[in-house]
Design a protein around this motif. Structure first.
Motif, PDB file in Angstrom:
ATOM      1  N   TYR A   1      88.161 103.775  32.267  1.00 51.69           N
ATOM      2  CA  TYR A   1      87.484 102.948  33.263  1.00 51.69           C
ATOM      3  C   TYR A   1      85.966 103.115  33.151  1.00 51.69           C
ATOM      4  CZ  TYR A   1      85.950 101.139  37.779  1.00 51.69           C
ATOM      5  OH  TYR A   1      85.314 100.441  38.762  1.00 51.69           O
TER       6      TYR A   1
ATOM      7  N   TRP B   1      84.732 101.103  30.250  1.00 49.64           N
ATOM      8  CA  TRP B   1      84.756  99.676  30.538  1.00 49.64           C
ATOM      9  C   TRP B   1      83.577  99.280  31.423  1.00 49.64           C
ATOM     10  CZ3 TRP B   1      85.107  96.683  34.953  1.00 49.64           C
ATOM     11  CH2 TRP B   1      85.361  95.325  34.747  1.00 49.64           C
TER      12      TRP B   1
ATOM     13  N   ASN C   1      80.646 102.764  40.695  1.00 44.86           N
ATOM     14  CA  ASN C   1      80.265 102.095  39.444  1.00 44.86           C
ATOM     15  C   ASN C   1      78.803 102.357  39.095  1.00 44.86           C
ATOM     16  OD1 ASN C   1      82.836 101.040  39.121  1.00 44.86           O
ATOM     17  ND2 ASN C   1      82.338  99.085  40.089  1.00 44.86           N
TER      18      ASN C   1
END
Length: 366
Positions: free
Chosen positions: A4, A7, A54
């Protein structure tokens, strides 16, 4: 988890676009400011947490690291502060729904206590540097900032306006020697850039991945900091502590006196004014050699300005809002109501402002 992270780092522009869209749409959720509606705030907090995680993943990308003082502690203080700020509105709404308007302040106070502890730990971990955006942004010393941080401990600072000969001679074009040295300087820089492109770029890229370059700046303890800075150093620390503790003090006073009392409002404003006044005074103080005792980076100067802009939130806090600001908003709404389009958007904007004002966490400035 590693998949993750990869990505997110590869698609950071797409991630930013989707996060901005999702966060914007949350303001259009029905019953956004209803006293009994927890769902919309839960959705908002969820997207806020995802956005914070993020951003932390992108900022900690090895190839994104820049030269400077890195956050040496393994504990992500900045991420913790951001997550607390994303959760605190949900905590407020849930506490108000299940426990009522009066008892919700107990949960808000508990949240503020945690934020105070994390921020104080962050100040200590940073070597007693100024918190940026309340601790959400990690302080990174770049270029002359890191050099000045070391130099100021010995009473000498590097002036950014005169740290190389090129700048000096560019300001004296009639000086033949200056022209010659400036030309040589430009020639050397161009030659170095060409050389680096041909054989050094791969090595630098691999170094950035395997071991990001950092300037190892020794972080002083509190006793060392106070012994080096003396009284101004103590005032600097006191100003930062006042900034950190102010929201908790405000909540505790509201919990005791209520939102209709002027005492919490005046005390909070007084702490803000005194704390920022101390930091501003210390920042311009000078030692016996007529040099600045504290060096403030551009980020720290911007932070002082940001904190002063936050004083505008006092216009949206009770009892000032109920007594003055609300009347002005109602008058403006009636004045613009007959105007096509503008009246519609003005009504919606004022509706959002009034709704946001009912939430402490939206107007806390913490």
């Amino acid at each position: 988890m590693e998949a993750y992270k990869r990505w997110v780092r590869r698609n950071k522009d797409y991630v930013h676009s989707m996060e901005s869209l999702a966060n914007g749409l949350t303001w259009l959720l029905p019953e956004r400011f209803s006293d009994s509606e927890i769902g919309p705030e839960a959705v908002t907090s969820f997207f806020g947490i995802i956005t914070a995680i993020n951003e932390h993943i992108i900022e900690t990308t090895p190839t994104q690291r820049v030269t400077g003082q890195a956050e040496t502690s393994s504990f992500p203080y900045s991420l913790c502060i951001t997550l607390l700020k994303d959760l605190e509105t949900l905590v407020e709404v849930a506490a108000q729904h299940f426990y009522g308007d009066d008892r919700k302040w107990n949960f808000i106070a508990a949240t503020e206590v945690i934020k105070v502890l994390v921020r104080l730990a962050m100040i200590k971990n940073s070597g007693y540097k100024m918190l940026l955006r309340g601790g959400e942004t990690v302080y990174v010393e770049k270029g002359l900032d890191a050099v000045n941080y070391s130099k100021q401990r010995h009473g000498e600072l590097v002036d950014p306006r005169s740290h190389n000969l090129k700048n000096h001679f560019q300001h004296t074009p009639w000086n033949l020697e200056g022209k010659a040295l400036s030309a040589l300087s430009r020639f050397g820089e161009n030659a170095r850039m060409v050389s680096e492109r041909t054989w050094l770029s791969r090595v630098q890229h691999q170094q950035a991945i395997m071991e990001p370059p950092t300037l190892m700046v020794e972080k002083p303890s509190l006793s060392t900091f106070l012994s080096e800075k003396g009284v101004p150093g103590g005032l600097f620390v006191m100003g930062e502590v006042m900034f950190v503790v102010r929201p908790l003090l405000y909540v505790l006073l509201i919990r005791k006196y209520g939102t209709r009392s002027w005492f919490p409002w005046v005390m909070s404003l007084g702490v803000d004014l005194i704390g920022n006044g101390i930091l501003s005074a210390v920042a311009v103080s000078r030692n016996s050699r007529k040099g600045p005792l504290f060096y403030l980076s551009n980020d720290e100067r911007d932070e002082l300005k940001r904190r002063k802009l936050l004083w505008a939130l006092y216009l949206m806090r009770d009892p000032f809002f109920t007594k003055y600001t609300r009347k002005r908003l109602d008058h403006t709404q009636k004045l613009l109501e007959p105007v096509p389009v503008i009246g519609f958007f003005a009504e919606k904007l004022i509706e959002l402002l009034v709704g946001a004002q009912t939430r402490y966490t939206y107007m806390s400035g913490s």
